[in-house]
Write an enzyme that holds these catalytic residues in place. Structure first.
Site, short mmCIF file in Angstrom:
data_model
loop_
_atom_site.label_atom_id
_atom_site.label_comp_id
_atom_site.label_asym_id
_atom_site.label_seq_id
_atom_site.Cartn_x
_atom_site.Cartn_y
_atom_site.Cartn_z
N GLY A 14 0.83 -1.21 0.00
CA GLY A 14 0.00 0.00 0.00
C GLY A 14 0.86 1.25 0.00
O GLY A 14 1.88 1.31 0.67
N ARG A 75 0.59 -5.33 -6.53
CA ARG A 75 0.71 -6.68 -5.99
C ARG A 75 1.21 -7.59 -7.11
O ARG A 75 0.92 -7.38 -8.27
CB ARG A 75 -0.66 -7.18 -5.52
N ASP A 106 5.32 -5.27 5.63
CA ASP A 106 5.39 -6.68 5.93
C ASP A 106 5.56 -7.60 4.73
O ASP A 106 6.56 -8.32 4.61
CB ASP A 106 4.03 -7.00 6.57
N THR A 129 4.69 2.25 5.47
CA THR A 129 3.29 1.82 5.63
C THR A 129 2.64 2.73 6.65
O THR A 129 3.26 3.09 7.65
CB THR A 129 3.17 0.36 6.11
N ASP A 131 0.43 1.95 8.69
CA ASP A 131 -0.10 1.22 9.84
C ASP A 131 0.82 1.21 11.06
O ASP A 131 0.39 0.91 12.16
CB ASP A 131 -0.43 -0.22 9.45
N ASP A 133 2.88 -0.90 11.98
CA ASP A 133 2.90 -2.20 12.66
C ASP A 133 4.13 -3.04 12.32
O ASP A 133 4.05 -4.24 12.21
CB ASP A 133 1.62 -2.97 12.33
N ARG A 175 -5.63 -2.90 10.09
CA ARG A 175 -6.26 -4.20 9.97
C ARG A 175 -5.82 -5.13 11.10
O ARG A 175 -6.60 -5.91 11.63
CB ARG A 175 -5.89 -4.82 8.61
#
Lengths: 327, 327, 327, 327
Positions: A14, A75, A106, A129, A131, A133, A175
């Site tokens: 993303g 992707r 990731d 990213t 996120d 994470d 997510r």
């Protein structure tokens, strides 16, 4: 190890604000070290197809402040197969690319690690990213911008919530992790924050909302991470609406969605992306590979890619307590 | 007509950025004319309950730049009944309120007109709604801010659309009218705009999207008004996904929703709201009632409330052509 | 008149947000009419040097939202001479350019008019300047953005003024006209506005400021147009400081300067620029020349260039009264 | 130590975005611990005058997102005298205030330390200043917002610089430290950054600018900290203009000034301010005094006030190198 003369840079997964600032830092740092730089378009998909573009100092002028990624992202199912990766390695060799900088998350790093095992082209990752994470860095590129965008939108929603004494369930990205939700909750003064890391007890939530709304006849905002194990803002709204006690409460759902992803990066994301992009090139030149550059406690730190995707970064439980104290 | 000494001001219907700037202008203009001003909280509901607050020049300090409405807004079923309106009139008389400024939209003015017929308390309306769908004014308070907020969010979505070569269906507000969608479409460089005022031919849309996406393998953004007669962005997305030709297209939906409603008003909305709030008080003092103040071709103009809600403001078809030419 | 097959487009004078949106509209509208388009870089200077670049639909992708001008702008002394203009005409003929769209202000159009008199290459102007001081259009491209930027910065200054009970003199752009100052004054809730169009009576100003500051011990903001005949914010500050009555007042000057000029255009500027750019091409195709396209009362209108730079657009005195009433 | 039942909170020194979020966190955390809270208006000046206001949970509703400080700030010469401080202590005792939270910078904490020595009223500081120049915390409240505001304005200036191939000297805040300048330089892609911490060699600067501008005929932006030992942007501009080699370069100065100080705080400043305000109350309850709460490497840390104002926080020299590498 062979000498590195020509590196490839790509973005994958993303898109995140700051990716362009990172590309710029990679290109300019490489040029300052007399390296050549090739931009690989559309991530691993473009690598397999040989979708390459030469980069010089001018090609990254005036991109620092742009959201998205000028190298595009995509992707690639083909890259998940050994044949696809072999094709990618062949394209890189044909183009004379000695080493790679991968900007992504990731999934990008899982792919990178396997690719290095098989084809031994040195690769260093930059955490890109929204996120946040990723293990191995206190912050990822794009996280700060995403939070600010989300909070600006929640501020707007607060105006309406206050004007009409409404309850809003606002769903933010995340997510698997509650980093955005937790920080946005504190930053927007939300009355409650629901995240995947903690159990969402719907009865307790109802009780707390009812007590907030009845006591003061005021507005409430609940920030929900999209990946909350209870099912996101829409699911929670449905549960609340089934309870007759909520019949009188004017409840609305707002899903911030893709508005959180793009946009001109914040000061912090620009600086972080510049530092990491530059550090990635330095790391390659120092002979590192299969690692991600991150910033930990203010310092550049290298973490094996394997750790990045196998270990879990935990949220700060002090922040969680703060949402309860201040909300 | 009796002399006006004390006026009430209220906001009603959906909140809109600039309502506070309008309240401020009403209060300050009234005070400059030696009138007293009472704030009526929560629209017609608060009028019935006598939820009143005295306003002086200081009470509107530093509210010009705030979204939402400090007087709050609410729906009132009671006001739709003759009994409710009689109660409201009684409350106003008890509080010595001689005249009213109503800031709101369509529904607000329908209520105001009936109320005036029955109770003869002079009332002047100010157009406050983000939808811009009111006859009698070129622009409504809040419209410019809503457009800018929507466009900023669409700009962010464009970053992601470009990075991933995606098709985004972005739904903006506008239940009955395409003003926001049309202007946001042009302002965001959308490839297509779907509005209630025009027939949405789903086959033609498919064809055009496919031609755009295949020819150039690029991103596309379609702006959809929530009130499009075909059913909004979610419905259109479903129709597209059912067509096998769209199997390969990475299609996403983003509903901007309540993020469009709040926020600090733009320069234009602040100036417009200030002009209209001030003009409403002047109109009352000149003996007008049952009218809305608007700006038409740069000049303040009064329009009977009845015309405001019974006549239709049409979109500018030149703009519609422009979306097709430039998209 | 010969048929037009190939048009040149350029930006000239100070850059203004929306110029890129205008270039895009010129290019896309021209292409829709099967015309060729040439970008002329750096205004008249580039015209003389033949600094041309072919434009297609893709060359204006994703520029709508960018501030500045991708075609750059410059001053040209050479173009003020007949020899310079003759050289420019020669370059245009060599490049096969049949007609011109000029995006700029006053000075741009003076040059354009002389050029047309001498060399008969059809030319249509688009009003691009943040100052809004052009006769023949209600608004110029860039004005709305400049106002919003200025107001956002004044909002920030208001925070500090309030926190410290200070008096701020904020200077905004406007060398000859008070459009920005007047609208920013209303939009920021300034206590006073000083513009070139009105006499600045320094004693009266002192009196009013002292009365505001002492009565309420509160903050005050005075918006000053840079071209105020009294001499700008720095001069006024000096005059105030010389008065012992101001010894106790914490007075600061802030000159917004070039922060007002760039930035991503607002919704309104994007739509306006798109309309005007498109209309300029249509006007050329209909055989018009030596005119500027503008928007008057919502409609596209053509005005002879001569009128644009010889007639004066006046401020709205209703707005001036409003600053006194509400400030 | 006596039990703490009632605390006072105040803001002092230059206002900084996030101060209100910090006040809110102090009040809400105190209330959660069953403490009473008193707001002290206008810093030490208000303390001496007894300008106090009772605070409850509602009094800090909806202030999280506001710039400036609702408690106002002021300088106090009286507090620099023992008599002034004695008067302040008396006012606090009279109002039953047992302990203090001081939100401010360097000067605030010097005052606080002396005050504690003399009057033994426990006091804990929160670092609130846009300059980020406080030892004992990685970041101060307001720094992140100031950087973002500055960078947004520099982005706008970049548009104009590019459009006209100009050189801009942009002066940002930082009287003693280059934190803002350094980060803004990287974040805005400035070609050069001049800060107090490093020697400004005017000849070297000239040479580098000339080489940048001539080689590429492009724009350049030099970010200058106001406290640069060479004398700020105006002085540097003067030096450059005296050199005939700069005769052809279109050089402009822009001083961002007070636009950097106010504004709605960023996500990061809101979270930081919330954490620190809450931690300050906890620290008082745990018996700490004469310390500042800060965040160091992500964790709350207490630092003696004496260290805060006597030790120097150093800039990150890695960032300085980065400006040279990427600019």
């Amino acid at each position: 190890m062979e000498e590195i003369r020509r590196i490839g840079v790509f973005t994958s997964g993303g898109d995140a604000p700051g990716m362009n600032a990172c590309i710029r830092a990679v290109v300019r740092t490489a040029i300052a070290h007399d390296l050549e730089v090739v931009g690989i378009r559309r991530g691993y998909a473009g690598m397999i197809e040989g979708d390459f573009v030469e980069m010089d100092g001018r090609s990254v002028s005036n991109i620092l402040q742009l959201g998205g990624t000028i190298l595009k992202s995509a992707r690639s199912k083909a890259f998940m197969t050994p044949e696809g990766r072999a094709k990618a390695a062949e394209q890189l060799r044909k183009a004379g690319i000695d080493a790679l900088v991968a900007i992504g998350g990731d999934g990008t790093f899982r792919g990178a690690a396997v690719f290095y095992e098989e084809h031994h082209i040195p690769i260093v990752g930059c955490p890109g990213t929204i996120d946040n994470d990723l293990f191995g860095t206190d912050e990822t590129i794009g996280f700060d911008t995403a939070m600010n965008t989300a909070i600006q939108n929640i501020d707007r929603i607060r105006d309406t919530a206050d004007a009409h004494d409404r309850l809003f369930l606002v769903e933010v990205m995340g997510r698997d992790a509650g980093f955005i939700a937790l920080n946005c909750g504190i930053g927007s003064g939300a009355e409650m924050v629901l995240i995947p890391e903690t159990f969402t007890d719907i009865e307790e939530i109802k009780e707390r909302i009812l007590s907030l709304m009845s006591a003061q006849s005021r507005s409430s905002i609940v920030v929900v991470a999209e990946g909350d194990e209870h099912g996101g803002a829409t699911q929670i709204a449905q549960d609340l609406r089934e309870d007759p006690a909520f019949a009188k409460i004017d409840l609305r759902v707002c899903i911030l969605g893709h508005t959180q992803r793009g946009g001109s990066p914040t000061a912090r994301d620009r600086v972080l992306a510049s530092r990491l992009g530059s550090a990635a090139v330095e790391a390659l030149l120092q002979g590192h590979t299969n690692v991600m550059v991150g910033v930990v406690n203010g310092e550049i730190k290298l973490t094996p890619l394997k750790h990045v995707y196998s270990r879990k970064k935990t949220i700060d439980y002090e922040l969680l307590k703060l949402t309860q104290l201040l909300g």
